[in-house]
Design a protein around this motif. Sequence first.
Motif, PDB file in Angstrom:
ATOM      1  N   ALA A 164       0.790  -1.174   0.012  1.00 54.81           N
ATOM      2  CA  ALA A 164      -0.038   0.035   0.011  1.00 54.81           C
ATOM      3  C   ALA A 164       0.972   1.367  -0.001  1.00 54.81           C
ATOM      4  N   ALA A 165       0.875   1.930  -1.098  1.00 55.74           N
ATOM      5  CA  ALA A 165       1.569   3.231  -1.182  1.00 55.74           C
ATOM      6  C   ALA A 165       0.863   4.306  -0.493  1.00 55.74           C
ATOM      7  N   ALA A 166       1.536   4.757   0.776  1.00 54.48           N
ATOM      8  CA  ALA A 166       0.722   5.265   1.670  1.00 54.48           C
ATOM      9  C   ALA A 166       1.028   6.889   1.973  1.00 54.48           C
ATOM     10  N   LYS A 167       1.813   7.369   1.006  1.00 53.52           N
ATOM     11  CA  LYS A 167       2.198   8.961   1.031  1.00 53.52           C
ATOM     12  C   LYS A 167       0.961   9.797   0.985  1.00 53.52           C
ATOM     13  N   THR A 168       0.914  10.820   1.969  1.00 52.02           N
ATOM     14  CA  THR A 168      -0.291  11.638   2.370  1.00 52.02           C
ATOM     15  C   THR A 168      -1.381  10.935   3.008  1.00 52.02           C
ATOM     16  N   ARG A 169      -1.519   9.709   3.138  1.00 54.32           N
ATOM     17  CA  ARG A 169      -2.587   9.261   3.891  1.00 54.32           C
ATOM     18  C   ARG A 169      -2.519   9.373   5.261  1.00 54.32           C
ATOM     19  N   THR A 170      -3.811   9.522   5.817  1.00 54.13           N
ATOM     20  CA  THR A 170      -4.021   9.728   7.270  1.00 54.13           C
ATOM     21  C   THR A 170      -3.507   8.229   8.102  1.00 54.13           C
ATOM     22  N   ALA A 171      -3.344   8.313   9.592  1.00 53.67           N
ATOM     23  CA  ALA A 171      -3.316   7.263  10.396  1.00 53.67           C
ATOM     24  C   ALA A 171      -4.436   6.530  10.181  1.00 53.67           C
ATOM     25  N   ALA A 172      -5.813   7.329  10.187  1.00 51.36           N
ATOM     26  CA  ALA A 172      -6.982   6.494  10.355  1.00 51.36           C
ATOM     27  C   ALA A 172      -7.117   5.789   8.915  1.00 51.36           C
ATOM     28  N   GLU A 173      -6.522   6.389   7.745  1.00 53.86           N
ATOM     29  CA  GLU A 173      -6.912   5.459   6.542  1.00 53.86           C
ATOM     30  C   GLU A 173      -5.893   4.346   6.724  1.00 53.86           C
ATOM     31  N   ILE A 174      -4.645   4.605   7.121  1.00 55.53           N
ATOM     32  CA  ILE A 174      -3.899   3.259   7.428  1.00 55.53           C
ATOM     33  C   ILE A 174      -4.406   2.246   8.325  1.00 55.53           C
ATOM     34  N   GLU A 175      -4.877   2.889   9.349  1.00 54.57           N
ATOM     35  CA  GLU A 175      -5.411   1.781  10.373  1.00 54.57           C
ATOM     36  C   GLU A 175      -6.691   0.938   9.515  1.00 54.57           C
ATOM     37  N   GLU A 221       2.248  -8.986 -15.723  1.00 52.92           N
ATOM     38  CA  GLU A 221       2.449  -9.857 -17.081  1.00 52.92           C
ATOM     39  C   GLU A 221       3.921  -9.926 -17.298  1.00 52.92           C
ATOM     40  N   GLU A 222       4.714  -9.031 -17.082  1.00 50.57           N
ATOM     41  CA  GLU A 222       6.138  -8.970 -17.186  1.00 50.57           C
ATOM     42  C   GLU A 222       6.823  -9.510 -16.026  1.00 50.57           C
ATOM     43  N   GLY A 223       6.281 -10.090 -15.169  1.00 49.60           N
ATOM     44  CA  GLY A 223       6.998 -10.681 -14.180  1.00 49.60           C
ATOM     45  C   GLY A 223       7.077 -10.134 -12.677  1.00 49.60           C
ATOM     46  N   SER A 224       6.487  -9.105 -12.444  1.00 52.21           N
ATOM     47  CA  SER A 224       6.453  -8.332 -11.211  1.00 52.21           C
ATOM     48  C   SER A 224       5.732  -9.422 -10.100  1.00 52.21           C
ATOM     49  N   ASN A 225       6.351  -9.268  -8.912  1.00 52.97           N
ATOM     50  CA  ASN A 225       5.971  -9.990  -8.022  1.00 52.97           C
ATOM     51  C   ASN A 225       5.542  -9.416  -6.670  1.00 52.97           C
ATOM     52  N   MET A 226       5.850  -8.012  -6.984  1.00 55.58           N
ATOM     53  CA  MET A 226       5.344  -6.757  -5.886  1.00 55.58           C
ATOM     54  C   MET A 226       4.963  -5.732  -6.499  1.00 55.58           C
ATOM     55  N   ILE A 227       3.594  -5.351  -6.196  1.00 50.71           N
ATOM     56  CA  ILE A 227       2.887  -3.943  -6.775  1.00 50.71           C
ATOM     57  C   ILE A 227       2.981  -2.940  -5.702  1.00 50.71           C
ATOM     58  N   ARG A 228       3.100  -1.723  -6.398  1.00 46.11           N
ATOM     59  CA  ARG A 228       2.806  -0.652  -5.160  1.00 46.11           C
ATOM     60  C   ARG A 228       1.900   0.308  -5.430  1.00 46.11           C
ATOM     61  N   VAL A 229       0.632   0.186  -4.650  1.00 46.45           N
ATOM     62  CA  VAL A 229      -0.758   0.632  -5.290  1.00 46.45           C
ATOM     63  C   VAL A 229      -1.190   1.722  -4.167  1.00 46.45           C
ATOM     64  N   GLY A 230      -1.157   2.728  -4.743  1.00 44.46           N
ATOM     65  CA  GLY A 230      -1.792   3.951  -3.804  1.00 44.46           C
ATOM     66  C   GLY A 230      -3.253   4.352  -4.084  1.00 44.46           C
ATOM     67  N   THR A 231      -3.404   4.944  -5.373  1.00 41.48           N
ATOM     68  CA  THR A 231      -4.643   5.545  -5.802  1.00 41.48           C
ATOM     69  C   THR A 231      -5.935   4.303  -5.575  1.00 41.48           C
ATOM     70  N   ASP A 232      -5.647   3.187  -6.132  1.00 39.03           N
ATOM     71  CA  ASP A 232      -6.512   2.262  -6.083  1.00 39.03           C
ATOM     72  C   ASP A 232      -6.961   1.671  -5.125  1.00 39.03           C
ATOM     73  N   LEU A 233      -6.321   1.847  -4.109  1.00 43.30           N
ATOM     74  CA  LEU A 233      -6.533   1.560  -2.829  1.00 43.30           C
ATOM     75  C   LEU A 233      -7.492   2.637  -1.928  1.00 43.30           C
ATOM     76  N   PHE A 234      -6.622   3.552  -1.803  1.00 47.80           N
ATOM     77  CA  PHE A 234      -7.169   4.680  -0.974  1.00 47.80           C
ATOM     78  C   PHE A 234      -7.971   6.099  -1.613  1.00 47.80           C
ATOM     79  N   GLY A 235      -8.135   5.755  -2.934  1.00 42.57           N
ATOM     80  CA  GLY A 235      -8.645   6.856  -3.824  1.00 42.57           C
ATOM     81  C   GLY A 235      -7.625   7.875  -4.255  1.00 42.57           C
ATOM     82  N   ALA A 236      -8.103   8.849  -5.022  1.00 48.42           N
ATOM     83  CA  ALA A 236      -7.369   9.964  -5.537  1.00 48.42           C
ATOM     84  C   ALA A 236      -6.450  10.680  -4.348  1.00 48.42           C
ATOM     85  N   ARG A 237      -5.058  10.891  -4.463  1.00 47.19           N
ATOM     86  CA  ARG A 237      -4.509  12.053  -3.340  1.00 47.19           C
ATOM     87  C   ARG A 237      -5.106  13.353  -3.578  1.00 47.19           C
ATOM     88  N   ARG A 238      -5.210  13.803  -2.231  1.00 46.07           N
ATOM     89  CA  ARG A 238      -5.681  15.092  -2.138  1.00 46.07           C
ATOM     90  C   ARG A 238      -4.456  16.255  -2.369  1.00 46.07           C
TER      91      ARG A 238
END
Length: 218
Positions: free
Chosen positions: A22-33, A201-218
């Motif tokens: 979970a790419a957590a930049k700018t997210r609050t502690a409540a969101e991470i909880e 598809e190209e072999g990644s075994n670790m993805i770093r996702v922010g927007t798709d988990l938390f929504g658009a960054r404010r």
Amino acid sequence: MSITDNYQRLRQAVPEEVQIVAAAKTRTAAEIEEAIAAGITIFGENYVQEAEQIKAALGEAAARVQWHLIGHLQTNKVNKAVQLFDVIQTVDSLKLARAIDTRATRPLSVCIEINSGRELQKAGVFPEEAEQLVRDMASLENLRVIGLMTMGPRFGDPEAARPYFQTTRQLFDHLGSFDLPGVSMEILSMGMSNSYQVAIEEGSNMIRVGTDLFGARR
Ligand SMILES: *Cc1c(COP(=O)(O)O)cnc(C)c1O
């Protein structure tokens, strides 16, 4: 959609062996909880100071999950970084590697950041420099090189990122074929919200996702 719904949908959409950071930049502690409660086990932070603040705000919940540094690390922040992070994904020079090795008080796992797009202003080593860096790092006592990370150039169309993921995957396989002490190619960290499908598809075994988990960054 809640973070929990987003995570469940994402978890179902990607193969089981692919780890989700979970790419957590700018997210609050409540969101991470909420993300922790949803079952996310790895959080990526871009800045040492932000990680420090968030971990303090989370208290003991922070210890239940892993923390990866996914942003560039400045040498003067290494002291704190070695305490805050389980994995530093963005090592891109021998100088930085040595600084981490000197200050680490336990074996520390790191990835090499590859500048797969060969963009001059971007962090990471060029693909052809990675082998020498890994060979030099093999002698560092406290460092475990466990893989590669790449951003790739930012495109609207994720297909355009495919060649950069391919380059990084080939390097991952090449470096994994050596038998160097303290070096094992286990993590191939590539792909973000708009590109994780192509990256997997190209072999990644670790993805770093922010927007798709938390929504658009404010
Ligand atoms: C922000 C960020 C991500 C996630 O980006 P999204 O497009 O929000 O999924 C991944 N990796 C790094 C290094 C980032 O800074």
